[in-house]
Design an enzyme around this catalytic site. Sequence first.
Site, PDB file in Angstrom:
ATOM      1  N   SER A  45      -5.977   0.501  -5.075  1.00  0.00           N
ATOM      2  CA  SER A  45      -5.795   0.485  -3.519  1.00  0.00           C
ATOM      3  C   SER A  45      -4.306   1.459  -2.951  1.00  0.00           C
ATOM      4  O   SER A  45      -3.651   0.722  -4.318  1.00  0.00           O
ATOM      5  CB  SER A  45      -6.058  -0.451  -2.946  1.00  0.00           C
ATOM      6  N   ASP A  46      -4.535   1.749  -1.734  1.00  0.00           N
ATOM      7  CA  ASP A  46      -3.112   1.679  -1.721  1.00  0.00           C
ATOM      8  C   ASP A  46      -3.075   1.830  -0.440  1.00  0.00           C
ATOM      9  O   ASP A  46      -3.839   2.375   0.783  1.00  0.00           O
ATOM     10  CB  ASP A  46      -2.267   3.298  -2.459  1.00  0.00           C
ATOM     11  N   GLN A  47      -1.578   1.480   0.565  1.00  0.00           N
ATOM     12  CA  GLN A  47      -1.840   1.601   2.244  1.00  0.00           C
ATOM     13  C   GLN A  47      -0.345   1.980   2.446  1.00  0.00           C
ATOM     14  O   GLN A  47       1.350   1.805   1.861  1.00  0.00           O
ATOM     15  CB  GLN A  47      -1.588   0.174   2.765  1.00  0.00           C
TER      16      GLN A  47
END
Length: 192
Positions: A68-70
């Site tokens: 995941s990355d944001q």
Amino acid sequence: MPSLLLASSSSYRRELLTRLRLPFTCKSPDIDESHRLDETAHDLVRRLALEKARALAGEYPHHLIIGSDQVAVLNGQILGKPHTFERALEQLTAASGTSVTFLTGLALLNSSTGEHQVDCVPFTVHMRELDQASIERYLHAEQPYDCAGSFKAEGLGVSLFRSTEGSDATSLIGLPLIRLVDMLIKEGVSVP
């Protein structure tokens, strides 16, 4: 069921994943998270989420690996983690009275088969009009210097919001659980 691995060192993501009551382990991937020239924020988070999962596939060959990355986007510009009080003050001052969109990239990689699912889940925060004194009080109270957008939605940061908009509130914290459950079910994982 293959073992689950969260490709992250984020305590926020780890805490969110425990909500699903599935056993998992965590390992931080070592990847270059640089933004590529002409890459949209949407494409960036999708790419990084998958790269994080792929980076651990060799070490964990029989796992479902979650990456995941944001990023936070304000007026078309990506806001990074502020790291300092001064930078957080700048970010929240710029966000006052406007909207910040959080784009969370999510990848689920089956390291046994190489098959993967990737998505980007948006979530928008409409900010209150904030004066400098309010921003400074908030920053001193919560010190959100490791958070994109300079606030913690799961804490006092919610007091900065006028409203929110999106299909999965957990994406705002960094791991969109509703979409992750969809992906896990496609891999044959029973949730709950």
